[in-house]
Motif scaffolding. Sequence first.
Motif, short mmCIF file in Angstrom:
data_model
loop_
_atom_site.label_atom_id
_atom_site.label_comp_id
_atom_site.label_asym_id
_atom_site.label_seq_id
_atom_site.Cartn_x
_atom_site.Cartn_y
_atom_site.Cartn_z
N LYS A 16 41.08 44.59 -27.47
CA LYS A 16 42.22 43.93 -28.12
C LYS A 16 41.88 43.39 -29.52
O LYS A 16 42.77 43.08 -30.29
N PHE A 17 40.58 43.32 -29.84
CA PHE A 17 40.18 42.81 -31.16
C PHE A 17 40.18 43.97 -32.15
O PHE A 17 39.13 44.48 -32.55
N VAL A 18 41.38 44.37 -32.54
CA VAL A 18 41.54 45.60 -33.32
C VAL A 18 41.04 45.46 -34.76
O VAL A 18 40.80 46.46 -35.44
N ASN A 19 40.86 44.24 -35.22
CA ASN A 19 40.37 44.03 -36.59
C ASN A 19 38.85 43.84 -36.63
O ASN A 19 38.30 43.50 -37.69
N THR A 20 38.22 44.02 -35.51
CA THR A 20 36.76 43.93 -35.43
C THR A 20 36.20 45.29 -35.03
O THR A 20 36.65 45.90 -34.06
N ARG A 21 35.25 45.77 -35.79
CA ARG A 21 34.60 47.04 -35.48
C ARG A 21 33.31 46.77 -34.71
O ARG A 21 32.58 45.82 -35.00
N PHE A 22 33.06 47.63 -33.73
CA PHE A 22 31.88 47.47 -32.89
C PHE A 22 30.85 48.56 -33.18
O PHE A 22 31.20 49.73 -33.35
N ILE A 23 29.59 48.14 -33.25
CA ILE A 23 28.47 49.08 -33.32
C ILE A 23 27.59 48.80 -32.10
O ILE A 23 27.08 47.70 -31.94
N SER A 24 27.47 49.81 -31.24
CA SER A 24 26.57 49.70 -30.09
C SER A 24 25.38 50.61 -30.33
O SER A 24 25.54 51.81 -30.54
N TRP A 25 24.19 50.02 -30.28
CA TRP A 25 22.95 50.78 -30.49
C TRP A 25 22.31 51.01 -29.14
O TRP A 25 21.83 50.06 -28.50
N MET A 26 22.31 52.26 -28.67
CA MET A 26 21.89 52.59 -27.32
C MET A 26 20.70 53.55 -27.33
O MET A 26 20.38 54.15 -28.36
#
Length: 334
Positions: free
Chosen positions: A72-82
């Motif tokens: 729902k936090f559409v104005n926040t971009r996520f970076i997942s480092w896996m």
Amino acid sequence: MKKLDFLLIPRSNYFLDTIQISSIQKELNKIGHNAKVLTGPVDEESLKWILEDQHFDIIFQVNKPKSHLHKKFVNTRFISWMNNFDQIINKKDNFSENDIIYVLDKNNNNDFKKNILEFYPAVDVNKNDILLRDLSLNYNLNDFQSKDISLISNEMFLSIYDASGKILKEKLKEITNKYDKMLDCFLELKCNFKFNFFGLVNLSEELISNKRFQFLGIIKNYNLLFEIFKLSKINILSEISSFDFNTNFFRILSVQGLILIDKKTKLYKKITNLQFKENKHFICFKDVKELETILNYYLNNNEKRLEIGINARRLLLEKHTYKHRVKQMLNDLK
């Protein structure tokens, strides 16, 4: 690019993980972004509360995928480092087209259209560090380097203990078997050497009963890591197939240390893909016979060890510091 607000979340509160995330924070802040760091990982609900209370443009998480609670936090971009894409395949729909999935080992994901990119650890280089080249001006390196071969493993407490502190016996056995397989070739050698193993998990009885092997326990001091790399004529990595989040590869090169790689491993290909070349930036072997030849030569040739170490550090400074990793991240966010 406009100035961004980052929230950086480490894999764990283990000191190597927090140092890593702080290095990224430092480089972001240097160029005008506002980067905040958590001291350890948080659960999905806690991160939701944080984002409800404060806006961040970018959430950078290590070893944790984006949750459905955060869509729902559409104005926040996520970076997942896996480690790899397989870790998040069941949560891939939580990521938007604007999010980024970084992996240490990229596999085939042709059916997944979102951003999947390789991203590697690096090193925070201190220009005031005393390097092997500096030491060679005052010492004979063969005398100064008191350790023949060293391996500092990457295992953490979370690798072999569950949340209640109970030991994970199968995981412990898996790690021990890995080192048995990796170091078995050294048992066949006839040349003289001393092998120093530092880590949380002891070596098998077969290895530790061999007088050439010594188990020296876990290292809890960050600076001591680099001292051991310098004191060792040859350093060996604990990875086989791909880099660990806390690989020692870049740390060893930062002090002009010499790394020995098994040419048959996937890690060899990974390293050469990063433009590191055998016999120029590191050394390698493909069988026991070649290993014997290499050890006889390099354990007694400090000039050649130093030459390769200087070459490797030069390439490291050109392409593999956290300044370079942050530049890559910002380019990927454009």
